[in-house]
Design a protein around this motif. Structure first.
Motif, PDB file in Angstrom:
ATOM      1  N   HIS A  23      70.929  59.814  73.645  1.00 59.36           N
ATOM      2  CA  HIS A  23      71.464  59.189  72.438  1.00 59.36           C
ATOM      3  C   HIS A  23      72.592  60.035  71.859  1.00 59.36           C
ATOM      4  O   HIS A  23      73.656  59.504  71.494  1.00 59.36           O
ATOM      5  CB  HIS A  23      70.350  59.021  71.405  1.00 59.36           C
ATOM      6  N   TYR A  27      76.588  59.289  71.452  1.00 54.89           N
ATOM      7  CA  TYR A  27      77.242  59.394  70.151  1.00 54.89           C
ATOM      8  C   TYR A  27      78.499  60.247  70.238  1.00 54.89           C
ATOM      9  O   TYR A  27      79.577  59.848  69.765  1.00 54.89           O
ATOM     10  CB  TYR A  27      76.267  59.978  69.126  1.00 54.89           C
ATOM     11  N   GLN A 207      63.446  50.304  59.556  1.00 51.90           N
ATOM     12  CA  GLN A 207      63.808  50.991  60.787  1.00 51.90           C
ATOM     13  C   GLN A 207      62.767  50.750  61.885  1.00 51.90           C
ATOM     14  O   GLN A 207      63.113  50.435  63.028  1.00 51.90           O
ATOM     15  CB  GLN A 207      63.964  52.489  60.531  1.00 51.90           C
ATOM     16  N   HIS A 211      62.957  48.500  65.355  1.00 49.54           N
ATOM     17  CA  HIS A 211      62.666  49.118  66.656  1.00 49.54           C
ATOM     18  C   HIS A 211      61.634  48.297  67.417  1.00 49.54           C
ATOM     19  O   HIS A 211      61.800  48.009  68.606  1.00 49.54           O
ATOM     20  CB  HIS A 211      62.162  50.545  66.434  1.00 49.54           C
ATOM     21  N   THR A 221      66.294  50.094  72.872  1.00 50.81           N
ATOM     22  CA  THR A 221      65.951  50.611  71.543  1.00 50.81           C
ATOM     23  C   THR A 221      66.391  52.057  71.400  1.00 50.81           C
ATOM     24  O   THR A 221      66.600  52.762  72.383  1.00 50.81           O
ATOM     25  CB  THR A 221      64.423  50.551  71.320  1.00 50.81           C
ATOM     26  N   GLU A 222      66.536  52.469  70.156  1.00 54.36           N
ATOM     27  CA  GLU A 222      66.822  53.874  69.897  1.00 54.36           C
ATOM     28  C   GLU A 222      65.568  54.699  70.160  1.00 54.36           C
ATOM     29  O   GLU A 222      64.443  54.204  69.987  1.00 54.36           O
ATOM     30  CB  GLU A 222      67.249  54.075  68.445  1.00 54.36           C
ATOM     31  N   ILE A 226      64.964  59.701  67.044  1.00 58.88           N
ATOM     32  CA  ILE A 226      66.163  59.473  66.238  1.00 58.88           C
ATOM     33  C   ILE A 226      65.806  58.723  64.964  1.00 58.88           C
ATOM     34  O   ILE A 226      66.306  59.030  63.873  1.00 58.88           O
ATOM     35  CB  ILE A 226      67.214  58.689  67.049  1.00 58.88           C
ATOM     36  N   ARG A 230      66.273  60.051  61.155  1.00 57.70           N
ATOM     37  CA  ARG A 230      67.032  59.289  60.157  1.00 57.70           C
ATOM     38  C   ARG A 230      66.206  59.074  58.893  1.00 57.70           C
ATOM     39  O   ARG A 230      66.713  59.235  57.776  1.00 57.70           O
ATOM     40  CB  ARG A 230      67.450  57.955  60.764  1.00 57.70           C
TER      41      ARG A 230
END
Length: 420
Positions: A23, A27, A207, A211, A221-222, A226, A230
């Motif tokens: 991830h 970024y 969040q 997900h 998905t993240e 992460i 967040r």
């Protein structure tokens, strides 16, 4: 921890499950490709806070000054939120500042000279903003006059309207009540903490539901790490801010106490959530980005381009009206300079400094908040350091020029790497 994406099966389809490491690699890859987002503004805000905090640590980091930053930035941020919709289409609205002043004057006149209650006066101010935006949008989309010309003419016209409404220089004070409290008063301490906890819980819920929903549909998905980072970051920001703002800020607490989160903060937060949802989670928001990216392609895809163009001016002027209410609330009155002077420049600067592109198709609502915070910190910090108004204007202009330059270079980099 594994550093490479793994495969998992969802409904018989293999999908990639990114890791935290992948991830971050993605970024930083987007940053190298020119997709900077709000990163320059965030870094600039951190640097400015460090500079002014070290120079005036006794006053800049005080709870009273922290609360003042919310009140100082509220009007600018509201207007900047509306301008982001216009900028996303590659258009401009030069009339937003004096439109805010006209709406504020309408509200004040109805309150003081006609005896209407505050709810009716507030509704009239917001309705005035909608009518202004509808007129601008029709001239741009249906008549075909460039937005620069239309809104420049409106800038001059609304300045005249404001002068006429106020009798060529009259100052109208608004009475105490709900409107005056919006950008002056604070929430009770208990409500401040309840709001902060509710905001953190709501953000975390959104969040994790997002997900889970993507995972159920077999979409990428993240990494859960992460999401946790967040949520923890937002929780730390909100709870630490609340702890500071619930400290005593009154000069003489024996006479009157002053604690709690400024009412302006949840007003900003409420509109941030609303417009973020509209732009990011609705068909209308996708159409706005599509028209801003390529209007002709959007038209061929069946998107009503003229309606979208009209609607963004309506939203822009509606938010200018909200900004006018916040400006009048903070000043406690309306005068011929309300919405004038540097109001428009600061609002446009907030949107652009925060990361919204002047070329259309790129921007988020959070950019108005971050950019507005940068503007407020510059103005506030340089005032505390006794810099002249001229120096503050010059420095803010340089920051705006840098932000526009970064945007132009980022777009050039994105075009060169194919990362649009």
């Amino acid at each position: 921890m594994t550093t490479t994406p793994t495969l998992e099966t969802a409904g018989g389809v293999k999908v990639v499950k990114p890791t935290v490491a992948s991830h971050f690699r993605d970024y930083f890859g987007r940053i190298r490709g020119g997709d900077l987002g709000a990163l320059p503004a965030v870094l600039g805000l951190v640097i400015l806070v460090a500079i002014f905090g070290s120079a005036r640590s006794d006053t800049f980091f005080s709870a009273g000054n922290f609360a003042n930053l919310f009140n100082q930035a509220a009007g600018t941020i509201m207007i900047a939120m509306g301008l982001i919709f216009v900028l996303l289409l590659g258009e401009i609205d030069l009339s937003a500042g004096f439109a805010a002043g006209v709406c504020g004057a309408v509200m004040a006149i109805l309150l003081t000279e006609h005896g209407y209650n505050q709810g009716v006066a507030l509704a009239a101010a917001l309705a005035t903003g909608v009518v202004i935006g509808l007129l601008l949008g029709l001239l741009v989309s249906k008549v075909g006059i460039p937005s620069f010309v239309v809104t420049l003419a409106a800038f001059l016209a609304f300045q005249g309207v404001l002068l006429n409404l106020l009798g060529e220089g009259k100052n109208i004070s608004i009475p105490d009540g709900f409107i005056k409290s919006l950008n002056k008063d604070s929430l009770p301490v208990a409500w401040s903490w309840a709001l902060a906890v509710a905001a953190v819980a709501g953000f975390a819920l959104i969040q994790f539901l997002r997900h889970r929903g993507r995972a159920r549909r077999g979409l990428v998905t993240e990494p859960i790490g992460i999401i946790v980072l967040r949520v923890v970051g937002i929780a730390a920001l909100l709870l630490v801010s609340t702890a500071i703002l619930t400290q005593e800020r009154a000069i003489n607490p024996a006479i009157a106490t002053l604690k709690g989160v400024p009412i302006a903060a949840p007003v900003i937060g409420g509109f941030l959530v609303l417009w973020t949802f509209v732009l990011g989670r609705t068909t209308y928001g996708r159409h706005v980005y599509a028209v801003g990216g390529n209007a002709e392609a959007a038209r061929r895809a069946g998107i009503p381009v003229d309606r979208i163009r009209i609607s963004v001016f309506v939203i822009g002027s509606f938010m200018a009206a909200v900004g006018g209410v916040m400006l009048v609330s903070r000043a406690g009155s309306v005068d011929p300079n309300t919405g004038g002077s540097s109001t428009l420049l600061y609002a446009v600067g907030a949107a652009v400094i925060g990361g919204t592109s002047l070329f259309g198709g790129k921007g988020k609502m959070i950019h108005a908040v971050i950019g507005g915070a940068v503007i407020a910190v510059i103005d506030n910090g340089m005032f505390l350091m006794d810099f002249s108004s001229g120096t503050r204007y010059m420095f803010t202009g340089i920051i705006l020029l840098i932000a526009a330059g970064v945007d132009a270079l980022a777009r050039r980099r994105a075009a060169a790497t194919g990362n649009r």
